[in-house]
Scaffold this motif. Structure first.
Motif, mmCIF file in Angstrom:
data_model
loop_
_atom_site.group_PDB
_atom_site.id
_atom_site.type_symbol
_atom_site.label_atom_id
_atom_site.label_comp_id
_atom_site.label_asym_id
_atom_site.label_seq_id
_atom_site.Cartn_x
_atom_site.Cartn_y
_atom_site.Cartn_z
ATOM 1 N N ARG A 32 0.826 -1.208 0.000
ATOM 2 C CA ARG A 32 0.000 0.000 0.000
ATOM 3 C C ARG A 32 0.864 1.264 0.000
ATOM 4 N N ALA A 33 1.972 1.226 0.728
ATOM 5 C CA ALA A 33 2.857 2.391 0.766
ATOM 6 C C ALA A 33 3.465 2.658 -0.607
ATOM 7 N N VAL A 34 3.890 1.599 -1.279
ATOM 8 C CA VAL A 34 4.473 1.766 -2.613
ATOM 9 C C VAL A 34 3.405 2.215 -3.610
ATOM 10 N N ALA A 76 -4.607 7.688 -1.213
ATOM 11 C CA ALA A 76 -3.729 6.529 -1.009
ATOM 12 C C ALA A 76 -2.687 6.808 0.064
ATOM 13 N N GLN A 77 -2.150 8.034 0.101
ATOM 14 C CA GLN A 77 -1.176 8.394 1.133
ATOM 15 C C GLN A 77 -1.805 8.357 2.524
ATOM 16 N N ASP A 88 1.624 9.104 -6.426
ATOM 17 C CA ASP A 88 2.226 10.436 -6.238
ATOM 18 C C ASP A 88 3.115 10.785 -7.429
ATOM 19 N N ARG A 89 3.972 9.856 -7.826
ATOM 20 C CA ARG A 89 4.872 10.108 -8.960
ATOM 21 C C ARG A 89 4.096 10.335 -10.259
ATOM 22 N N MET A 90 2.967 9.663 -10.380
ATOM 23 C CA MET A 90 2.158 9.813 -11.584
ATOM 24 C C MET A 90 1.349 11.109 -11.581
ATOM 25 N N GLY A 91 1.238 11.734 -10.410
ATOM 26 C CA GLY A 91 0.519 12.996 -10.314
ATOM 27 C C GLY A 91 -0.986 12.865 -10.449
ATOM 28 N N SER A 94 5.340 15.015 3.483
ATOM 29 C CA SER A 94 6.024 15.585 2.325
ATOM 30 C C SER A 94 5.039 15.840 1.185
ATOM 31 N N PHE A 95 4.138 14.879 0.967
ATOM 32 C CA PHE A 95 3.149 15.027 -0.100
ATOM 33 C C PHE A 95 2.236 16.223 0.178
#
Length: 343
Positions: free
Chosen positions: A133-135, A151-152, A141-144, A179-180
């Motif tokens: 789930r963390a990944v 999810a975070q 996040d990376r996909m924007g 951070s997000f």
């Protein structure tokens, strides 16, 4: 087959002791032999393929590793189906490679399969499910994409619920969430996430527990990034002081805390204190890591920059000379970092 098992097992042992060339030969022999004797889809063949692919990643033969992981994944699906630990482990490894290459669409599909498979086979509260789930949250996040925030939050909530606030994995996802939120402009919420986690961890584990200090340092850096310098200074100082007391002067975490505190002090204009803490970090890193280690070099260069910016030309020249000699020895005279230092 017994001979092939012995070859595979010996390859594992050779890998552990660092005999990479011999390990690679035996991994290849075991896979070739099992393919011939047992067939492509036999569990032992798939095991050998997985072991070789994982080893290829380790020695940075990533392209061959990806092809082999794809082959093993296809075999695992044929032999076991999706809800089998071998299939899920292989999909996880392939997903990691794809994320590094920023092949996010295929990585997302694999990550979703892995997450659903972990829930089905291990349960919602298993550490591997929570890691998936963390990944998943990091990938979104990376996909924007919009789902990333949910999810975070979900990953952080489930980690805290099932592993506890003081687990290092929970610290990682809480810091990722903060951070997000900071990147999204949610300043107050990002600070509150870490502050609440820090207070809960202090109550449960104490102020000088390693995971508590992890939260303390992460909150200090977050506050610093938002210009909340007074509280950040208190937390940076506390992290360094407590790590020094509990771990000793030479521990890598103490030295990292000294370096981070020095960087903060330098930016805050407290250059005499920054010099003191840079020197603590530099002395310890030289002693424990050596003169040519990248981390030692990072501190040496930061200390030199401090004196350049302070107008202390003589000390700056002396330190930059040390940095240049270290770079020449470590990276060579033509490396861009060496050239940049020389200029």
């Amino acid at each position: 087959p017994d001979t092939l098992s012995a070859a595979n097992n010996l390859a594992v042992c050779l890998e552990v002791i660092g005999e990479s060339a011999e390990a690679l030969i035996l991994y290849r022999q075991a896979l070739a032999g099992r393919r011939k004797k047992l067939g492509e889809h036999h569990p032992f063949t798939l095991d050998s393929g997985y072991n070789l692919a994982a080893f290829l990643v380790k020695i940075d033969e990533v392209q061959e590793a990806e092809l082999l992981f794809r082959e093993v994944l296809e075999g695992c699906l044929f032999t076991f189906g999706w809800n089998h630990h071998g299939t899920l482990d292989c999909a996880w490894q392939l997903q990691d490679l794809l994320m590094v290459r920023e092949e996010y669409d295929e990585a997302r599909q694999l990550c979703e399969y892995v997450m659903q498979g972990r829930v089905s086979t291990l349960g919602e509260d298993h550490r591997d499910t929570l890691r998936a789930r963390a990944v998943w949250a990091q990938l979104l996040d990376r996909m924007g994409v919009e789902e990333a925030l949910h999810a975070q939050h979900e990953a952080a909530s489930l980690h805290a619920e099932h592993l506890g606030i003081s687990d290092p994995a929970t610290l990682e996802v809480m810091s990722s969430l903060a951070s997000f939120l900071a990147q999204c402009g949610n300043t107050d919420e990002s600070i509150e996430v870490l502050r609440s986690a820090l207070e809960a961890c202090k109550e449960e584990m104490g102020a000088d527990a390693e995971v508590t200090l992890g939260y303390t340092e992460d909150l200090a850096m977050l506050l610093d990034s938002f210009g909340k310098l007074e509280e950040a200074a208190t937390l940076f100082c506390a992290t360094f002081t407590l790590r020094r007391r509990t771990l000793g002067d030479a521990h890598k975490d103490t030295l990292r805390a000294a370096h981070n505190y020095a960087v903060f002090l330098d930016r805050a204009g407290r250059r005499e204190e920054a010099d003191q803490h840079f020197r603590i970090a530099l002395r310890g890193r030289r002693m424990t890591l050596g003169e040519h280690d990248e981390v030692t070099l990072e501190t040496l260069h930061a200390l030199a920059d401090l004196h350049v910016n302070s107008g202390d030309g003589e000390e700056a020249e002396f330190l930059l000379g040390q940095t240049l000699r270290t770079l020449e020895a470590q990276c060579g005279p033509h490396d861009p970092r060496t050239i940049g230092c020389a200029e």
